[in-house]
Design a protein around this motif. Structure first.
Motif, PDB file in Angstrom:
ATOM      1  N   PRO A 338      57.382  39.806  16.747  1.00 32.41           N
ATOM      2  CA  PRO A 338      57.515  40.375  15.406  1.00 32.41           C
ATOM      3  C   PRO A 338      57.437  41.898  15.451  1.00 32.41           C
ATOM      4  CG  PRO A 338      56.040  38.490  15.369  1.00 32.41           C
ATOM      5  CD  PRO A 338      56.319  38.775  16.815  1.00 32.41           C
ATOM      6  N   ALA A 339      58.285  42.542  14.666  1.00 30.82           N
ATOM      7  CA  ALA A 339      58.356  44.003  14.698  1.00 30.82           C
ATOM      8  C   ALA A 339      57.020  44.645  14.344  1.00 30.82           C
ATOM      9  CB  ALA A 339      59.449  44.485  13.755  1.00 30.82           C
ATOM     10  N   ASP A 340      56.261  44.031  13.426  1.00 27.58           N
ATOM     11  CA  ASP A 340      54.996  44.650  13.034  1.00 27.58           C
ATOM     12  C   ASP A 340      53.855  44.326  14.001  1.00 27.58           C
ATOM     13  OD1 ASP A 340      54.547  42.014  12.356  1.00 27.58           O
ATOM     14  OD2 ASP A 340      54.143  42.382  10.237  1.00 27.58           O
ATOM     15  N   MET A 341      54.149  43.566  15.068  1.00 22.39           N
ATOM     16  CA  MET A 341      53.142  43.283  16.080  1.00 22.39           C
ATOM     17  C   MET A 341      53.369  44.088  17.358  1.00 22.39           C
ATOM     18  SD  MET A 341      52.240  39.244  15.794  1.00 22.39           S
ATOM     19  CE  MET A 341      50.827  39.500  16.845  1.00 22.39           C
ATOM     20  N   TRP A 342      54.528  44.745  17.452  1.00 29.27           N
ATOM     21  CA  TRP A 342      54.746  45.597  18.625  1.00 29.27           C
ATOM     22  C   TRP A 342      54.051  46.929  18.381  1.00 29.27           C
ATOM     23  CZ3 TRP A 342      56.439  50.389  19.882  1.00 29.27           C
ATOM     24  CH2 TRP A 342      56.652  50.638  21.244  1.00 29.27           C
ATOM     25  N   ALA A 343      53.331  47.414  19.375  1.00 26.43           N
ATOM     26  CA  ALA A 343      52.611  48.677  19.245  1.00 26.43           C
ATOM     27  C   ALA A 343      52.834  49.520  20.497  1.00 26.43           C
ATOM     28  CB  ALA A 343      51.119  48.429  19.040  1.00 26.43           C
ATOM     29  N   PRO A 344      52.842  50.854  20.356  1.00 22.46           N
ATOM     30  CA  PRO A 344      53.124  51.719  21.507  1.00 22.46           C
ATOM     31  C   PRO A 344      51.972  51.827  22.495  1.00 22.46           C
ATOM     32  CG  PRO A 344      52.671  53.049  19.561  1.00 22.46           C
ATOM     33  CD  PRO A 344      52.737  51.625  19.102  1.00 22.46           C
ATOM     34  N   ASN A 345      50.740  51.541  22.038  1.00 21.90           N
ATOM     35  CA  ASN A 345      49.611  51.536  22.966  1.00 21.90           C
ATOM     36  C   ASN A 345      48.602  50.491  22.510  1.00 21.90           C
ATOM     37  OD1 ASN A 345      48.094  52.649  20.884  1.00 21.90           O
ATOM     38  ND2 ASN A 345      47.845  54.649  21.837  1.00 21.90           N
ATOM     39  N   PHE A 346      47.442  50.460  23.147  1.00 21.90           N
ATOM     40  CA  PHE A 346      46.471  49.399  22.886  1.00 21.90           C
ATOM     41  C   PHE A 346      45.370  49.822  21.919  1.00 21.90           C
ATOM     42  CE2 PHE A 346      48.173  48.490  27.182  1.00 21.90           C
ATOM     43  CZ  PHE A 346      48.845  47.324  26.861  1.00 21.90           C
ATOM     44  N   ASN A 347      45.630  50.895  21.178  1.00 19.83           N
ATOM     45  CA  ASN A 347      44.689  51.332  20.153  1.00 19.83           C
ATOM     46  C   ASN A 347      45.369  51.558  18.814  1.00 19.83           C
ATOM     47  OD1 ASN A 347      43.486  52.091  22.904  1.00 19.83           O
ATOM     48  ND2 ASN A 347      41.740  52.304  21.540  1.00 19.83           N
ATOM     49  N   THR A 348      46.614  51.086  18.708  1.00 21.39           N
ATOM     50  CA  THR A 348      47.361  51.132  17.459  1.00 21.39           C
ATOM     51  C   THR A 348      47.256  49.775  16.780  1.00 21.39           C
ATOM     52  OG1 THR A 348      48.929  52.743  18.362  1.00 21.39           O
ATOM     53  CG2 THR A 348      49.621  51.497  16.409  1.00 21.39           C
ATOM     54  N   PRO A 349      46.803  49.715  15.528  1.00 20.84           N
ATOM     55  CA  PRO A 349      46.667  48.418  14.855  1.00 20.84           C
ATOM     56  C   PRO A 349      47.985  47.653  14.780  1.00 20.84           C
ATOM     57  CG  PRO A 349      45.496  50.113  13.644  1.00 20.84           C
ATOM     58  CD  PRO A 349      46.293  50.825  14.711  1.00 20.84           C
ATOM     59  N   GLN A 350      47.878  46.340  14.937  1.00 21.99           N
ATOM     60  CA  GLN A 350      49.021  45.439  14.794  1.00 21.99           C
ATOM     61  C   GLN A 350      48.896  44.707  13.456  1.00 21.99           C
ATOM     62  OE1 GLN A 350      48.975  42.795  18.185  1.00 21.99           O
ATOM     63  NE2 GLN A 350      48.431  44.451  19.582  1.00 21.99           N
ATOM     64  N   ARG A 351      50.026  44.232  12.959  1.00 19.64           N
ATOM     65  CA  ARG A 351      50.034  43.422  11.737  1.00 19.64           C
ATOM     66  C   ARG A 351      50.668  42.071  12.058  1.00 19.64           C
ATOM     67  NH1 ARG A 351      53.415  47.848   9.025  1.00 19.64           N
ATOM     68  NH2 ARG A 351      53.725  48.200  11.249  1.00 19.64           N
ATOM     69  N   GLY A 352      50.090  41.004  11.503  1.00 14.12           N
ATOM     70  CA  GLY A 352      50.472  39.661  11.932  1.00 14.12           C
ATOM     71  C   GLY A 352      51.239  38.848  10.922  1.00 14.12           C
ATOM     72  N   SER A 353      52.078  39.477  10.110  1.00 14.45           N
ATOM     73  CA  SER A 353      52.733  38.745   9.021  1.00 14.45           C
ATOM     74  C   SER A 353      53.626  37.615   9.512  1.00 14.45           C
ATOM     75  CB  SER A 353      53.551  39.710   8.160  1.00 14.45           C
ATOM     76  OG  SER A 353      54.619  40.279   8.897  1.00 14.45           O
ATOM     77  N   LEU A 354      54.091  37.679  10.764  1.00 20.39           N
ATOM     78  CA  LEU A 354      54.991  36.647  11.293  1.00 20.39           C
ATOM     79  C   LEU A 354      54.316  35.788  12.374  1.00 20.39           C
ATOM     80  CD1 LEU A 354      58.269  38.751  11.479  1.00 20.39           C
ATOM     81  CD2 LEU A 354      57.824  36.864   9.929  1.00 20.39           C
ATOM     82  N   LEU A 355      52.999  35.698  12.317  1.00 19.71           N
ATOM     83  CA  LEU A 355      52.303  34.862  13.300  1.00 19.71           C
ATOM     84  C   LEU A 355      52.679  33.388  13.180  1.00 19.71           C
ATOM     85  CD1 LEU A 355      48.759  36.492  13.431  1.00 19.71           C
ATOM     86  CD2 LEU A 355      50.287  36.106  15.370  1.00 19.71           C
ATOM     87  N   TRP A 356      53.192  32.969  12.033  1.00 16.85           N
ATOM     88  CA  TRP A 356      53.628  31.577  11.876  1.00 16.85           C
ATOM     89  C   TRP A 356      54.871  31.289  12.731  1.00 16.85           C
ATOM     90  CZ3 TRP A 356      58.496  31.693   9.717  1.00 16.85           C
ATOM     91  CH2 TRP A 356      58.825  32.851   9.002  1.00 16.85           C
TER      92      TRP A 356
END
Length: 646
Positions: A338-356
């Motif tokens: 999901p586009a909102d779960m890709w992050a440039p590093n490991f300290n940028t918050p992710q969003r899980g709207s498409l975890l389903w």
């Protein structure tokens, strides 16, 4: 009282304080300057990360890390290093910063004072200059000694090195742009399983250079007792099963058992029509000592199971969909994300709207591929499906909370225990997501007269760019477009109806379109029996509304179930059943006896702390366990789904 004091008292009483005596209101302190945002440009030089994982007695990993200092940091006078917090697959900031200790920074033999960021506690500010071309770091991972302190990653026989726990990285860069030279020192004679490939093996193993994001995605299982099986056919992309264990006997797998794991690889590739790795390592720990885990990676997965995984094959089938689930993530979650779960590093918050999709459809394929491969039988797969369908159809929390909102749960609860899980709901996008995708699969089959299925969606959506390791992101609209390509339908409405609306029942149309219905009988399935035996519990969720361990302690009480309505709470202990000391058998007999005699109630003596009370439960519907029952005269689409692909 003087005139001045009287004036002050009167004005204070009336609220009319004169300006001369007014106290200023507090103002907020400014937030310190933020940590540098990640930029997509190469980090100059390479990090050198060396982990000593030999101190298994104290559960301590010691780390020596060398970090080049970029010129712009020298000019600025400061370099910021980050401890990874947002770990892919956890879907929340679960970095074990509390286990990080002993940080010492030097350059040229001189010690440098570091300062932790007062807002972002995973960031460390280090003064640098042209006189500090490299930073020499020493620190430890003070890993849990007991499960009460967190997940145990070091035992006398197994070490699980997760690189996000044993490395700092420079802020201001995408982690794919940071090169790393990793190495690990393990106890003498131990063997290593990992997606990393080594230049030199031994007690101290030096791995090939990788980007930092690949390093974090490539954990290590090292063990005293270790065995590796190749699962690919000659000439095919290498896939191996790397197993560590508490004892050597647990490694005694039969050829048929290993063949089932080979079939898993074959069946997954048949579904997705691609492989987004140049090699893949199933990392499996057979243990009662190492902390449990099931975590996906692009070229590997971390898994744990009971020591009897192979040696008690007839009892361990309830947990044998784990490898299928995590393997599916190589396509769904690691390659397509999901586009909102890709992050440039490991300290940028992710969003899980498409975890389903990420987890829900992975849960679906994990159950299906386990059956298609022979890791479980079709009947065992059906029994697992019946239990999941019943659990979520009886989910009380669905009366107030839509499924999509549960995609926030990894951040809300971070998988901490919940007092009333079925009312609060948890990460329901896993299993209810699975039921939703079963609904979609059987509907596609029905609408297309058996010409198309979710297999076609999987190949279309996850099978693109065969061989590519580059993550391909997607949005809700992309999922809808792919579904419509496979089978035209109003898929946007289909999904929104199941995700956004509050529904009193789970999405069970997949069972009906599959040719089955959910029913309850007085006999538990073999799947439920095996789960109860493994967990040492008696599960009466669908009757009394409780699950009880062998000592009578209730681990779960169903919201508004008979036990709940009678006043019972989770964590309490049953001392007696119908005037007899508690035993699981007596509790079951009490339920069946009350069904035979409507005048008979179920009397329990229950202890909570120092409090003891007698509870009467007026329940007369007997034992209830979920099963799937075939609907005569309908297409058996469910059997088609669970049939192996050629």
């Amino acid at each position: 009282m003087t005139r001045l004091r009287l004036l002050v008292a009167l004005t204070a009483f009336t609220g009319l304080v004169s300006p001369a005596f007014a106290q200023p209101q507090p103002e907020p302190m400014p937030i310190p300057p933020s940590v540098p945002e990640p930029q997509d440009h190469p980090f100059p030089g390479s990090l050198n990360v060396s982990v000593d994982a030999t101190d298994t007695a104290h559960h301590i990993m010691s780390v020596h890390e060398i970090v080049p200092v970029p010129k712009d940091a020298m000019e600025k006078g400061e370099m910021t290093l980050l401890y990874p917090m947002w770990i892919p697959g956890d879907h929340s900031p679960t970095g074990v910063i509390e286990q990080f200790g002993g940080l010492s920074v030097q350059s040229g033999g001189k010690k440098i004072a570091w300062k932790r960021d007062s807002v972002n506690v995973a960031a460390f500010h280090i003064p640098v200059s042209s006189a500090t071309p490299t930073l020499d770091l020493h620190f430890q991972l003070l890993s849990p000694v007991t499960p009460a302190q967190g997940r145990v990653v070091m035992t006398p026989s197994i070490v699980n090195v997760e690189w996000d726990q044993v490395a700092l990285y420079p802020a201001g860069y995408f982690t794919r742009d940071i090169n790393v030279k990793p190495s690990v020192h393990v106890p003498h004679g131990w063997q290593i399983g990992s997606a990393l490939r080594a230049g030199t093996y031994g007690d101290e193993t030096h791995f090939n250079d990788v980007p930092f994001n690949t390093l974090v995605d490539s954990p290590i299982y090292a063990g005293r007792y270790f065995r590796k099986w190749q699962l690919n056919a000659p000439g095919q992309t290498p896939v191996s099963l790397d197993v560590v264990a508490d004892d050597p006997d647990s490694l005694n797998a039969t050829p048929a058992q290993i063949e089932a794991h080979r079939n898993l690889v074959h069946q997954a590739v048949a579904v997705f029509g691609s492989q987004h790795y140049d090699h893949y390592d199933f990392l499996l720990a057979l243990t009662e000592e190492l902390g449990g885990i099931g975590l996906e990676h692009h070229r590997s997965s971390e898994n744990s199971a009971a020591p009897g995984y192979f040696t008690e094959w007839d009892k361990t089938f309830p947990e044998r969909d784990l490898l299928a689930h995590e393997y599916t993530h190589s396509w769904n979650g690691k390659y397509r994300r999901p586009a909102d779960m890709w992050a440039p590093n490991f300290n940028t918050p992710q969003r899980g709207s498409l975890l389903w999709v990420y987890e829900g459809q992975t849960q679906y394929w994990g159950n299906v591929l386990a059956a298609r491969s022979g890791l479980v039988t079709k009947e065992q797969g059906f029994e697992a499906l019946a239990l999941m369908a019943a659990t979520y159809d009886n989910q009380s929390g669905r009366l107030w909370r839509p499924l999509e909102d549960t995609t926030n749960d990894p951040v809300i609860a971070q998988r901490a225990p919940l007092s009333w899980r079925d009312w609060q709901r948890s990460e329901d996008y896993y299993v209810e997501g699975q039921l939703m995708w079963l609904d979609a699969d059987t509907l596609i089959r029905k609408l297309s007269n058996g010409q198309h299925s979710l297999d076609d969606f999987a190949k279309l959506f996850f099978g693109t760019n065969d061989g590519s390791f580059i993550t391909s992101t997607y949005r809700f609209e992309d999922v809808v477009t792919a579904l419509n390509t496979v089978q035209p339908y109003d898929w946007a409405k289909f999904l929104h109806d199941r995700l956004d609306a509050v529904q009193p029942h789970a999405p069970l149309d997949g069972l009906l379109n599959g040719g089955y219905k959910l029913v309850y009988t007085a006999q538990p399935t073999s799947f439920i029996k095996a789960m109860q035996a493994a967990r040492h519990t008696t599960d009466l969720t669908f009757s009394l509304g409780v699950a009880v361990n062998a000592h009578g302690t209730m681990g779960r009480v169903h919201w508004m179930g008979p036990a709940f309505k009678a006043g019972i709470t989770s964590g309490e202990t049953i001392l007696a059943v119908n005037d007899m000391a508690f035993s699981p058998e007596r509790l079951i007999h009490a339920v069946t006896d009350a069904q035979k005699d409507p005048k008979q109630t179920i009397r329990l003596i229950v202890k909570s702390g120092e409090h003891v009370q007698t509870i009467t439960i007026p329940y007369h519907d007997g034992l209830r366990y979920p099963h799937l029952e075939r609907i005569a005269g309908t297409p058996d689409r469910l059997s088609e789904i669970y049939t192996p692909r050629k």
